[in-house]
Design a protein around this motif. Structure first.
Motif, mmCIF file in Angstrom:
data_model
loop_
_atom_site.group_PDB
_atom_site.id
_atom_site.type_symbol
_atom_site.label_atom_id
_atom_site.label_comp_id
_atom_site.label_asym_id
_atom_site.label_seq_id
_atom_site.Cartn_x
_atom_site.Cartn_y
_atom_site.Cartn_z
ATOM 1 N N GLU A 136 30.556 -7.630 1.638
ATOM 2 C CA GLU A 136 30.783 -6.199 1.458
ATOM 3 C C GLU A 136 29.907 -5.403 2.416
ATOM 4 O OE1 GLU A 136 31.124 -2.901 -2.159
ATOM 5 O OE2 GLU A 136 29.981 -4.738 -2.443
ATOM 6 N N GLY A 137 30.498 -4.456 3.098
ATOM 7 C CA GLY A 137 29.774 -3.609 4.039
ATOM 8 C C GLY A 137 29.827 -4.086 5.478
ATOM 9 N N GLU A 138 30.219 -5.342 5.708
ATOM 10 C CA GLU A 138 30.202 -5.895 7.065
ATOM 11 C C GLU A 138 31.252 -5.242 7.959
ATOM 12 O OE1 GLU A 138 29.433 -8.086 10.501
ATOM 13 O OE2 GLU A 138 28.218 -7.523 8.766
ATOM 14 N N MET A 139 32.433 -4.978 7.422
ATOM 15 C CA MET A 139 33.465 -4.337 8.220
ATOM 16 C C MET A 139 33.005 -2.961 8.689
ATOM 17 S SD MET A 139 37.224 -2.977 7.123
ATOM 18 C CE MET A 139 36.858 -1.232 7.312
ATOM 19 N N THR A 140 32.400 -2.206 7.790
ATOM 20 C CA THR A 140 31.918 -0.867 8.129
ATOM 21 C C THR A 140 30.777 -0.955 9.132
ATOM 22 O OG1 THR A 140 32.544 -0.129 5.917
ATOM 23 C CG2 THR A 140 31.095 1.313 7.177
ATOM 24 N N ARG A 141 29.916 -1.955 8.974
ATOM 25 C CA ARG A 141 28.812 -2.135 9.911
ATOM 26 C C ARG A 141 29.350 -2.401 11.316
ATOM 27 N NH1 ARG A 141 26.210 -5.430 12.899
ATOM 28 N NH2 ARG A 141 27.692 -7.097 12.463
ATOM 29 N N GLN A 142 30.374 -3.241 11.413
ATOM 30 C CA GLN A 142 30.946 -3.544 12.727
ATOM 31 C C GLN A 142 31.531 -2.294 13.367
ATOM 32 O OE1 GLN A 142 33.562 -6.964 12.961
ATOM 33 N NE2 GLN A 142 32.298 -8.160 11.551
ATOM 34 N N TYR A 143 32.165 -1.453 12.550
ATOM 35 C CA TYR A 143 32.707 -0.215 13.121
ATOM 36 C C TYR A 143 31.575 0.704 13.582
ATOM 37 C CZ TYR A 143 34.838 4.245 13.869
ATOM 38 O OH TYR A 143 35.216 5.428 14.462
ATOM 39 N N ALA A 144 30.497 0.795 12.805
ATOM 40 C CA ALA A 144 29.358 1.639 13.176
ATOM 41 C C ALA A 144 28.766 1.182 14.511
ATOM 42 C CB ALA A 144 28.300 1.618 12.081
ATOM 43 N N VAL A 145 28.684 -0.131 14.716
ATOM 44 C CA VAL A 145 28.183 -0.675 15.990
ATOM 45 C C VAL A 145 29.122 -0.295 17.130
ATOM 46 C CG1 VAL A 145 27.743 -2.809 17.283
ATOM 47 C CG2 VAL A 145 26.902 -2.568 14.935
ATOM 48 N N PHE A 146 30.430 -0.459 16.901
ATOM 49 C CA PHE A 146 31.441 -0.095 17.905
ATOM 50 C C PHE A 146 31.323 1.381 18.282
ATOM 51 C CE2 PHE A 146 35.610 1.879 18.586
ATOM 52 C CZ PHE A 146 36.115 1.148 19.648
ATOM 53 N N LEU A 147 31.219 2.239 17.271
ATOM 54 C CA LEU A 147 31.158 3.674 17.508
ATOM 55 C C LEU A 147 29.873 4.061 18.232
ATOM 56 C CD1 LEU A 147 32.367 6.505 17.091
ATOM 57 C CD2 LEU A 147 31.250 6.562 14.846
ATOM 58 N N GLU A 148 28.752 3.484 17.815
ATOM 59 C CA GLU A 148 27.484 3.826 18.461
ATOM 60 C C GLU A 148 27.473 3.393 19.919
ATOM 61 O OE1 GLU A 148 22.654 3.181 18.079
ATOM 62 O OE2 GLU A 148 23.909 3.121 16.282
ATOM 63 N N GLN A 149 28.011 2.229 20.217
ATOM 64 C CA GLN A 149 28.077 1.785 21.609
ATOM 65 C C GLN A 149 28.879 2.761 22.448
ATOM 66 O OE1 GLN A 149 29.672 -2.197 21.293
ATOM 67 N NE2 GLN A 149 27.642 -3.134 21.074
ATOM 68 N N PHE A 150 30.011 3.221 21.896
ATOM 69 C CA PHE A 150 30.822 4.198 22.615
ATOM 70 C C PHE A 150 30.043 5.493 22.836
ATOM 71 C CE2 PHE A 150 33.324 8.075 22.218
ATOM 72 C CZ PHE A 150 34.074 7.999 23.388
ATOM 73 N N ILE A 151 29.382 5.997 21.797
ATOM 74 C CA ILE A 151 28.652 7.263 21.899
ATOM 75 C C ILE A 151 27.536 7.161 22.929
ATOM 76 C CG2 ILE A 151 27.126 8.836 20.649
ATOM 77 C CD1 ILE A 151 28.821 8.216 18.128
ATOM 78 N N ARG A 152 26.830 6.058 22.959
ATOM 79 C CA ARG A 152 25.735 5.901 23.911
ATOM 80 C C ARG A 152 26.248 5.846 25.351
ATOM 81 N NH1 ARG A 152 21.021 5.759 21.819
ATOM 82 N NH2 ARG A 152 20.702 5.227 19.621
ATOM 83 N N GLN A 153 27.444 5.316 25.535
ATOM 84 C CA GLN A 153 28.031 5.260 26.876
ATOM 85 C C GLN A 153 28.689 6.578 27.275
ATOM 86 O OE1 GLN A 153 30.701 1.956 26.448
ATOM 87 N NE2 GLN A 153 29.064 0.430 26.447
ATOM 88 N N ASN A 154 29.170 7.328 26.271
ATOM 89 C CA ASN A 154 29.904 8.586 26.525
ATOM 90 C C ASN A 154 29.426 9.671 25.567
ATOM 91 O OD1 ASN A 154 32.349 7.391 28.314
ATOM 92 N ND2 ASN A 154 31.974 6.032 26.577
ATOM 93 N N PRO A 155 28.159 10.065 25.626
ATOM 94 C CA PRO A 155 27.611 10.971 24.603
ATOM 95 C C PRO A 155 28.290 12.335 24.535
ATOM 96 C CG PRO A 155 26.098 10.757 26.456
ATOM 97 C CD PRO A 155 27.148 9.708 26.637
ATOM 98 N N GLU A 156 28.846 12.784 25.650
ATOM 99 C CA GLU A 156 29.487 14.095 25.670
ATOM 100 C C GLU A 156 30.843 14.101 24.976
ATOM 101 O OE1 GLU A 156 31.128 11.785 29.056
ATOM 102 O OE2 GLU A 156 29.120 12.068 28.197
ATOM 103 N N MET A 157 31.328 12.913 24.557
ATOM 104 C CA MET A 157 32.675 12.797 24.003
ATOM 105 C C MET A 157 32.719 12.771 22.475
ATOM 106 S SD MET A 157 34.882 12.708 26.496
ATOM 107 C CE MET A 157 36.342 11.900 25.844
ATOM 108 N N TRP A 158 31.573 12.934 21.836
ATOM 109 C CA TRP A 158 31.540 12.894 20.363
ATOM 110 C C TRP A 158 31.206 14.269 19.810
ATOM 111 C CZ3 TRP A 158 27.568 11.761 16.240
ATOM 112 C CH2 TRP A 158 28.171 11.284 15.058
ATOM 113 N N LEU A 159 31.581 14.516 18.550
ATOM 114 C CA LEU A 159 31.433 15.834 17.922
ATOM 115 C C LEU A 159 30.011 16.031 17.380
ATOM 116 C CD1 LEU A 159 33.033 18.416 17.150
ATOM 117 C CD2 LEU A 159 33.538 17.321 14.965
#
Length: 290
Positions: free
Chosen positions: A250-273
């Motif tokens: 429980e929680g692993e799927m959400t953790r994987q998405y959080a990692v995916f999202l954070e990697q994207f934000i760090r690479q493209n910080p101007e693209m998040w709200l």
């Protein structure tokens, strides 16, 4: 009143993108330099996420964010009238992964964040997904803009499901093969029953709904992000998440998405709200924290 507002916005939607972007430039100047819309929230969020950056670097990100923020809403007006060919030209995507999942005969869940331009993406996805597309959304307080957003998001065939009425709204689609799109980066209204996950240098509350639903039916998860190729042109990228989420802790799927999202934000910080209040000082971490 709805038809009056629609009638005023529709002629603007017929303007070329170049003209709409000039309007967005003006809106950016007013929002950033004039009104200073939520500037304190934006800078606080950026300082938390990027403590290693200088103040000047964070200001540069903020300025790019505000330009994308105004573009996001001005470009949404274009969705009132734009053609399929326009969307295919301005929002390119390789749907082969989505088609592979569809070919299995299983339902699927698509997780997206508040990544510019999410409104264009929601209109673009149903065009080539092959699935019946369901979009979970939060109702707007304004009845006029609620009707407008429902019109825009459903004009390429998607079905909209109000998050507060999910049980009733999804019932007619239960026996069909659907792709359900969920915004998975919002701050939960109630933080007493959430997953607490490290995200952007802080333990962050994530709603349990997407994971609970995926585990219940054991449906594959697809992560999605949007890259800006140049102004007004985007590319949508799909990545396969857990194929059998019910088999994970429980929680692993959400953790994987959080990692995916954070990697994207760090690479493209101007693209998040950055202007949304993702964190609050009163957030309490549950003893059952994941």
């Amino acid at each position: 009143m709805y038809y009056l507002v629609y009638g005023l916005l529709y002629p603007f939607s017929l303007l070329p993108f170049a003209v709409l972007h000039r309007i967005s430039d003006l809106a950016y100047l007013i929002l950033y330099y004039g009104v200073g819309y939520r500037k304190e929230v934006v800078m606080k969020n950026l300082a938390q996420a990027f403590p290693e950056k200088t103040e000047a670097e964070r200001v540069a990100i903020a300025k790019k964010f505000y330009r994308n923020f105004t573009d996001n809403f001005i470009e949404t007006i274009k969705l009132l009238s734009c053609s399929r060919a326009f969307l295919e030209k301005h929002f390119k995507a390789d749907f082969s992964l989505v088609h592979q999942v569809h070919a299995t005969g299983r339902k699927a869940q698509l997780l997206v964040g508040h990544n510019f331009n999410w409104e264009m993406a929601l209109v673009r996805i149903p065009m080539d997904a092959r699935f019946k597309v369901l979009i979970v959304y939060l109702k707007l307080s304004s009845g006029i803009f609620e009707r407008l957003i429902r019109f825009v998001r459903s004009r390429t065939g998607a079905f909209l499901l109000p998050a507060t009425e999910m049980r009733q709204a999804i019932a007619p689609h239960k026996d069909s093969q659907y792709l359900i799109i969920l915004g998975a980066d919002q701050r939960p209204a109630d933080t007493t029953n959430v997953f607490w996950i490290p995200f952007l240098n802080r333990n962050t509350a994530f709603v349990k709904g997407p994971e609970n639903a995926a585990r219940k039916e054991n449906i594959p998860i697809i992560f999605c992000k949007f890259i800006q190729v140049r102004r007004g042109y985007y590319e949508m990228i799909f990545e396969l998440g857990p194929e059998n989420p019910a088999q994970l802790p429980e929680g692993e799927m959400t953790r994987q998405y959080a990692v995916f999202l954070e990697q994207f934000i760090r690479q493209n910080p101007e693209m998040w709200l950055w202007s949304h209040r993702r964190w609050k000082e009163g957030d309490v971490i549950s003893p059952q924290r994941t």
